[in-house]
Enzyme design. Structure first.
Site, short mmCIF file in Angstrom:
data_model
loop_
_atom_site.label_atom_id
_atom_site.label_comp_id
_atom_site.label_asym_id
_atom_site.label_seq_id
_atom_site.Cartn_x
_atom_site.Cartn_y
_atom_site.Cartn_z
N LYS A 1 16.03 -15.20 25.74
CA LYS A 1 15.19 -13.19 24.26
C LYS A 1 13.57 -12.94 24.35
O LYS A 1 12.67 -12.55 24.39
CB LYS A 1 15.83 -13.83 24.05
CG LYS A 1 17.69 -13.25 24.29
CD LYS A 1 18.28 -13.55 23.29
CE LYS A 1 19.85 -13.46 24.27
NZ LYS A 1 20.95 -14.28 23.23
N GLN B 1 22.41 -17.21 17.85
CA GLN B 1 22.61 -17.19 19.10
C GLN B 1 24.36 -18.00 19.23
O GLN B 1 24.44 -18.94 18.22
CB GLN B 1 22.31 -17.94 20.05
CG GLN B 1 22.00 -18.78 21.49
CD GLN B 1 22.39 -17.50 22.07
OE1 GLN B 1 21.01 -16.74 22.16
NE2 GLN B 1 23.20 -17.19 23.09
N ASP C 1 21.83 -6.82 18.14
CA ASP C 1 23.24 -7.20 19.57
C ASP C 1 24.80 -5.95 19.37
O ASP C 1 25.11 -6.00 20.73
CB ASP C 1 23.49 -8.34 19.03
CG ASP C 1 24.13 -9.69 20.03
OD1 ASP C 1 23.08 -9.57 21.27
OD2 ASP C 1 23.78 -11.11 19.24
#
Ligand code: NAP
Length: 303
Positions: free
Chosen positions: A54, A98, A121
């Protein structure tokens, strides 16, 4: 005739090129650089690899990007304080924690602490609700489902009026992609059926699908005879079915298979995504797209 192979790698690269232009425009017009922080707790090797991917993409696109590594034993309160710091930081437009988190930390509490306007997200209940309401309410679509929609639209499949069958009803793939396809608007307007382990006749539902989206996590669940000739098949499944030695590195790597019997299905479908190289490459790209959107909103463009 063999199906067209929908390359997630190529479509993701196209979207990244578009995002590079958006980033340059945001900087020129508003002096705003999209900012993304990825928070990693502990040293789980898979999580390190996801976060590194990412961050690498964020750098390539010219983002202001921060990887914030925290020790495995960070307290829940300290993690919540850290999120609050980034919630208030005007240079940060997207916050990603994460998963998984260590057992002593309540994941739900942590994810819900992220400002919904920085939840790139798309998993915060506020954003899930916005998707359910639809229209102008929608802010951030969850990344994998958003990537699936891009794959379908950019490979020229008409969703309006199409019979879309989704195999799987998880909160991260099945439910949101069903909701996205159901929206009133471009790239949606489909008639959607969601099937799962309690569905009586899986095969009959799949056979009706103009667009079949499979996210079950069961290797080769969907048999070729379940596929409607000429349909579009999106295989979200990523199943490790063994190991092999990589020709490139000489190291052991996982053999991955999707939820669809690809070799046989490609002789019946009109278009199909491979595993790997289909849905996978889209997920990070859509995270970047959400971050650019968030930066644009922060700069006063759109909502
Ligand atoms: P999940 O949370 O395990 O959900 C699986 C869903 O499939 C459940 O709703 C389950 O039904 C249904 N299902 C399982 N076996 C079935 C069967 N035999 N017949 C009918 N339905 C069945 O999985 P997920 O998180 O959605 O992920 C699904 C797959 O996509 C996994 O392989 C995952 O690795 C992959 N994935 C890939 C990406 C990517 O970026 N490429 C991202 C996310 C996930 P019930 O609800 O009835 O149990």
């Amino acid at each position: 005739m063999s199906a067209k192979i929908i390359s997630g790698k190529e479509i993701a690269a196209q979207i990244r090129d578009e995002l590079k232009k958006d980033v340059a425009e945001l900087k020129d017009k508003h002096g705003v650089v999209p900012g993304l922080v990825t928070i990693l707790v502990g040293q789980n090797p898979a999580s390190i690899s996801y976060v590194t991917g990412k961050q690498k993409t964020a750098h390539e696109l010219g983002f202001h990007s921060i990887q914030d590594d925290q020790p495995e034993d960070i307290s829940e309160d300290a993690l919540l304080d850290l999120i609050e710091k980034y919630n208030k930081d005007p240079k940060i437009h997207g916050i990603l924690v994460q998963l998984p988190l260590p057992k002593h930390i309540d994941e739900k509490k942590v994810l819900n602490a992220i400002d919904p306007d920085k939840d790139v997200d798309g998993f915060h209940p506020v954003n899930v609700g916005r998707l359910m309401i639809g229209g102008d309410e929608v802010k951030f679509l969850p990344c994998t489902p958003a990537g699936i929609q891009e794959l379908i639209v950019r490979s020229g499949y008409e969703t309006s009026g199409a019979e879309v069958v989704v195999v799987g009803r998880s909160n991260i793939v099945g439910k949101p992609i069903a909701n996205i396809m159901l929206q009133k608007g471009a790239g949606a307007n489909a008639t959607v059926t969601v099937v799962h382990t309690r569905t009586k006749d899986l095969e009959a539902h799949c056979k009706r699908a103009d667009i079949l989206i499979v996210a079950a996590g069961v290797p080769q669940l969907v048999k070729p005879e379940w596929i409607k000739p000429g349909s579009c098949v999106i295989d979200v499944g990523v199943n490790r079915v063994g190991e092999k030695i990589s020709e490139k590195t000489g190291k052991k790597i996982a053999i991955l298979k999707g939820d669809v019997d690809f070799d046989a299905a490609k002789e019946i479908a009109g278009a199909i995504t491979p595993v790997p190289g289909g849905v996978g490459p889209m997920t990070i790209t859509m995270l970047m797209k959400n971050t650019v959107k968030s930066a644009r909103i922060a700069a006063g463009e759109g909502s």
